[in-house]
Design a protein around this motif. Structure first.
Motif, short mmCIF file in Angstrom:
data_model
loop_
_atom_site.label_atom_id
_atom_site.label_comp_id
_atom_site.label_asym_id
_atom_site.label_seq_id
_atom_site.Cartn_x
_atom_site.Cartn_y
_atom_site.Cartn_z
N SER A 116 0.81 -1.12 0.20
CA SER A 116 -0.04 -0.06 0.05
C SER A 116 0.91 1.21 -0.01
CB SER A 116 -0.81 0.10 1.42
OG SER A 116 -0.16 0.03 2.49
N GLY A 133 0.70 5.61 0.81
CA GLY A 133 -0.01 6.64 1.42
C GLY A 133 -0.43 7.80 0.52
N ALA A 154 -1.04 11.19 1.49
CA ALA A 154 -0.58 12.16 2.55
C ALA A 154 -1.63 13.46 2.34
CB ALA A 154 0.72 12.47 2.37
N GLU A 177 5.31 6.03 2.47
CA GLU A 177 5.01 5.96 3.88
C GLU A 177 3.39 5.88 4.18
OE1 GLU A 177 7.06 8.32 2.86
OE2 GLU A 177 8.87 7.10 3.57
N SER A 178 2.93 4.94 5.06
CA SER A 178 1.40 4.89 5.48
C SER A 178 0.99 6.02 5.84
CB SER A 178 1.22 3.66 6.53
OG SER A 178 0.02 3.61 6.67
N GLY A 179 -0.19 6.48 5.57
CA GLY A 179 -0.53 7.91 6.17
C GLY A 179 -2.22 7.28 6.83
N ASN A 197 -4.88 5.57 2.77
CA ASN A 197 -3.94 4.61 1.85
C ASN A 197 -4.64 4.35 0.67
OD1 ASN A 197 -1.56 5.15 4.06
ND2 ASN A 197 -2.76 3.72 5.10
N TRP A 245 -11.46 9.46 -0.28
CA TRP A 245 -10.39 10.04 0.74
C TRP A 245 -11.28 10.86 1.85
CZ3 TRP A 245 -8.49 14.52 2.75
CH2 TRP A 245 -7.06 14.44 3.29
N ASN A 302 -8.10 3.21 5.72
CA ASN A 302 -7.38 3.65 6.90
C ASN A 302 -6.15 2.73 7.23
OD1 ASN A 302 -10.48 4.51 8.07
ND2 ASN A 302 -9.03 5.98 7.19
#
Length: 390
Positions: A2, A4, A6, A232-234, A237, A332, A390
């Protein structure tokens, strides 16, 4: 893997930022007639059209080669996320920042205006650049604004364009070609698309009514949505995506929904989710007879009548190449902290009995809203499904 998402910048008929778009899409009092407008300037015949025109003022562009309404729309979206982008990318090599944009019209409206000047006076206006019409023009402009020096290109697969842009951005990060990708879609109103879809007998006589018995077509619209995608995961995602190509017919979908089902199944598999774990589906839902019949069949095959479904095109109109990104953007927003009560959009219209084998969203708050699926289907059976969570 997955990735991110952001931040999001968005503008369409629903509003010109995240809060106004979300407030309109989940409001029980929102109606198509509050979002769409009657336009007499786009018609090449005696018929006039209801369209989804952005009414808010747009930023000025001083560089003449970039000065199109398409770029004004996407600049407005970029300005909403600019501070976050600068923060996220401050230690990232510009060569590792990519831009991928979906569009189907690009700057064609500028080309139409220039052609009128050519017919009137025998020459193109001085401020017309042919490059304004190129399909990579929005990506080049965003790269210019952001100082991005990495991979940048446009995708044009009609109404799945910006869904494909998000999938391609994810693939770039997975392949280690980029660390940050600005990705999304933009389209602006022009005579070519309005009259072209009318020639296909695909435009609604009044308002678009997805999955309704009396549906008779789409309302062409404009808008833009732009994401900052990172490895990076947020908080929200992009968990998975799927794509397929029916090659069934140049404009009609494959009736049984085989390709649509394949795209959704791929997206679920990549997200490592079952169909029963999806909490909401934002349907492609164009309001045309054949698309809605196909999509309702495909959704019933995968989800039965257990997952809330709606088509937000009743409010946004059909933004063509921008639709995939705008509707992923709506998902989102539904999943984000901006929607603390976890409300869903209201689906409008009296449902066609042939489409009532799925469950339509009524705007109620959810006990759980963790995973959303967004569909985008295009001419030629070019299908995309995205899973956000999420």
């Amino acid at each position: 893997m997955s990735v991110g998402l952001a931040d999001l910048g968005i503008i369409c008929t629903l509003g010109d930022d995240k809060s106004s778009v979300l407030a309109t899409v989940i409001s029980p009092t929102s109606r198509p007639q509050t979002c769409l407008s009657f336009d007499q300037q786009l018609s090449l015949s005696e018929r006039n059209y209801w369209v989804g025109k952005v009414r808010q003022p747009l930023p000025m562009i001083v560089e003449r080669q970039f000065n199109t309404r398409n770029n004004q729309l996407i600049r407005h979206a970029f300005e909403q996320i600019q501070k976050n982008f600068e923060r996220i990318s401050q230690h990232v090599d510009p060569q590792r920042i990519a831009v991928i944009m979906g569009t189907s019209t690009s700057g064609i409206d500028s080309g139409e205006a220039a052609r009128e000047k050519l017919l009137e006076g025998g020459q193109f206006p001085n401020d017309f650049y042919y490059s304004q019409q190129e399909l990579n023009a929005p990506a080049e402009y965003i790269a210019h604004l952001a100082g991005a020096k990495g991979v940048r290109f446009g995708i044009s697969t009609a109404c799945s364009s910006s869904g494909k842009a998000l999938l391609s951005a994810k693939a770039l990060i997975e392949a280690d070609f980029a660390d940050v990708v600005l990705c999304g879609g933009v389209d602006s109103l022009c005579k070519m698309t309005v009259n072209g879809f009318s020639a296909l007998d695909s435009t609604a006589h009044e308002f678009c009514q997805p999955f309704a018995a009396e549906r008779d077509g789409i309302n062409i619209a404009e808008g833009a949505a732009l994401f900052i995608m990172t490895r990076e995961s947020g908080a929200v995602n992009l968990l998975g995506g799927g794509a397929s190509s029916d090659a069934y017919h140049v404009s009609a979908p494959e009736p049984s929904g085989t390709g649509a089902i394949a795209a959704m199944e791929q997206a679920l598999q990549q997200a490592n989710l079952s169909a029963s774990e999806i909490d909401y589906v934002n349907a492609h839902g164009t309001g045309t007879l054949k698309n809605d019949a196909m999509e309702s069949t495909a959704l019933a095959t995968l989800f039965g009548a257990c997952v809330p479904v709606s088509s937000t095109k009743a409010l946004t109109g059909h933004t063509l190449g921008a639709a995939g990104a705008i509707e992923a953007g709506i998902c989102w927003l539904l999943l984000s902290e901006h929607n603390p009560h976890q409300r869903l959009p209201v689906h409008f219209g009296q449902i066609d009995p042939t489409c009532d084998h799925i469950m339509f969203s009524q705007g109620n708050a959810q006990n759980k809203l963790q995973y959303c699926l967004s569909n985008s289907f295009a001419f030629g059976g070019n299908n995309v499904a995205l899973v956000l969570g999420n």
